[in-house]
Design an enzyme around this catalytic site. Structure first.
Site, PDB file in Angstrom:
ATOM      1  N   LYS A  54       0.844  -1.203   0.000  1.00 36.18           N
ATOM      2  CA  LYS A  54       0.000   0.000   0.000  1.00 36.18           C
ATOM      3  C   LYS A  54       0.878   1.252   0.000  1.00 36.18           C
ATOM      4  O   LYS A  54       0.604   2.222  -0.710  1.00 36.18           O
ATOM      5  CB  LYS A  54      -0.924  -0.004   1.230  1.00 36.18           C
ATOM      6  CG  LYS A  54      -2.025  -1.046   1.138  1.00 36.18           C
ATOM      7  CD  LYS A  54      -2.749  -1.259   2.465  1.00 36.18           C
ATOM      8  CE  LYS A  54      -3.683  -2.468   2.353  1.00 36.18           C
ATOM      9  NZ  LYS A  54      -4.343  -2.823   3.602  1.00 36.18           N
ATOM     10  N   GLN A  98      -4.095  -1.213   9.870  1.00 35.42           N
ATOM     11  CA  GLN A  98      -4.016  -2.546   9.270  1.00 35.42           C
ATOM     12  C   GLN A  98      -4.582  -3.598  10.218  1.00 35.42           C
ATOM     13  O   GLN A  98      -4.166  -3.686  11.376  1.00 35.42           O
ATOM     14  CB  GLN A  98      -2.553  -2.866   8.906  1.00 35.42           C
ATOM     15  CG  GLN A  98      -2.371  -4.185   8.192  1.00 35.42           C
ATOM     16  CD  GLN A  98      -3.002  -4.204   6.789  1.00 35.42           C
ATOM     17  OE1 GLN A  98      -2.966  -3.211   6.074  1.00 35.42           O
ATOM     18  NE2 GLN A  98      -3.580  -5.329   6.404  1.00 35.42           N
ATOM     19  N   ASP A 121     -10.524   3.287   4.423  1.00 35.07           N
ATOM     20  CA  ASP A 121     -10.950   1.889   4.318  1.00 35.07           C
ATOM     21  C   ASP A 121     -12.475   1.775   4.336  1.00 35.07           C
ATOM     22  O   ASP A 121     -13.016   0.719   4.039  1.00 35.07           O
ATOM     23  CB  ASP A 121     -10.390   1.074   5.497  1.00 35.07           C
ATOM     24  CG  ASP A 121      -9.287   0.116   5.065  1.00 35.07           C
ATOM     25  OD1 ASP A 121      -9.123  -0.073   3.845  1.00 35.07           O
ATOM     26  OD2 ASP A 121      -8.617  -0.442   5.950  1.00 35.07           O
TER      27      ASP A 121
END
Ligand code: NAD
Length: 298
Positions: A54, A98, A121
């Site tokens: 990412k 994460q 997200d």
């Protein structure tokens, strides 16, 4: 005739090329660039790889990298403090915590520290509420990637029967909402569904996110359906999906391969979300109403 292959690598690359140009243009107009903060707690090797990918992709797109690493033994309060710090930092457009977190940390209250406008997200309760209400907001990356793939076919979603197999908070549920916003008629199937083939055979668009290797075969698919396989499983023979590709390819009009279908789209949508978040924050600062990111309602 076999199905046309819906090539996620190609779609992702062309979107990333366009995004890189858009970010460069925005920089020359405003002198600002988006920033993505990735927060990694502990040393799970898979998470390290995901976060590394990412960060690399975002840097390539012209997004500033803000990375925070905490040890596996970090307390809930320590992780919360890092997230709160990033939430207050004006150069950080998006924050990604994460998951999964090391045992002992509860992700739910931590995710809620991320403000909706930085939730790249799209997984916090505030973002889920915005999606469900059809209001502008940041959408979860994998479901958005599926919609982008469907857009790439050029086939109109409006009025089509879309069946989503899977009802997870990460994929199935938000995807069903996004398909509804595109005016598809949506059915959600799940582990308690009786007669799965009876449901899936009615689908013009079939998206499979069940996490069961080879769940969907020829008997589940209507002729000329579009089939999107979200599943990923590591086997001795390599990566496979939830769809028996070889059989379904004979019937479908379009099909995504695994690997090279939905997978490459997820990071691309994260990058797009980060740029969207940046623009919304900058435009809000100078008093321009953020433009809606999706069409919704009737
Ligand atoms: P999950 O385990 O949280 O949810 C699976 C869903 O499938 C559940 O709602 C369950 O009810 C349903 N299901 C399970 N067995 C079923 C069956 N036999 N028939 C019908 N429904 C059934 O999984 P998830 O997080 O939604 O992920 C699904 C798959 O997608 C996994 O293989 C995962 O690895 C993959 N995935 C891929 C990406 C990507 O970027 N390509 C991203 C996220 C998830």
């Amino acid at each position: 005739m076999g199905a046309r292959i819906l090539d996620g690598r190609q779609v992702a690359q062309s979107r990333r090329d366009r995004l890189e140009k858009d970010i460069a243009n925005y920089k020359s107009m405003t002198g600002t660039v988006p920033g993505l903060a990735t927060v990694l707690v502990g040393d799970d090797p898979a998470s390290e790889v995901y976060v590394g990918n990412k960060r690399k992709a975002s840097t390539q797109a012209g997004i500033r990298d803000f990375h925070r690493r905490l040890p596996a033994g970090a307390s809930q309060a320590e992780v919360k403090a890092v997230l709160a710090d990033l939430a207050a930092e004006s150069d950080v457009s998006g924050i990604l915590l994460q998951l999964p977190l090391p045992a002992g940390l509860d992700p739910t209250p931590l995710l809620e520290v991320i403000p909706a406008e930085k939730d790249v997200d799209g997984l916090t309760a505030a973002s889920v509420a915005l999606l469900t209400q059809g209001l502008p907001g940041l959408r979860p990356c994998t479901p958005s990637g599926v919609i982008a793939l469907l857009d790439a076919t050029g086939v109109e979603m409006e009025g089509k029967h879309a069946v989503v197999v899977g009802r997870s908070e990460l994929v199935g549920r938000p995807l069903a909402q996004l398909l509804l916003q595109r005016h598809a008629t949506v059915t959600i199937a799940h582990s308690r569904t009786i007669d799965l083939p009876g449901i899936t055979c009615g689908a013009d668009i079939l998206v499979v996110a069940a996490g069961v290797p080879g769940l969907i075969g020829a008997e589940h698919v209507k002729k000329d359906a579009i089939v999107i396989d979200v599943g990923i499983h590591r086997t001795r023979g390599g990566l496979v999906g939830d769809v028996k590709f070889d059989e379904v390819e004979e019937i479908a009009s379009w099909i995504t391969p695994v690997p090279g279908g939905v997978g490459p789209m997820t990071i691309t949508m994260l990058l797009e979300n980060t740029f969207t978040a940046h623009k919304m924050q900058k435009e809000a600062t100078v008093g321009i109403a953020a433009s809606p990111m999706v069409s919704h309602h009737e």
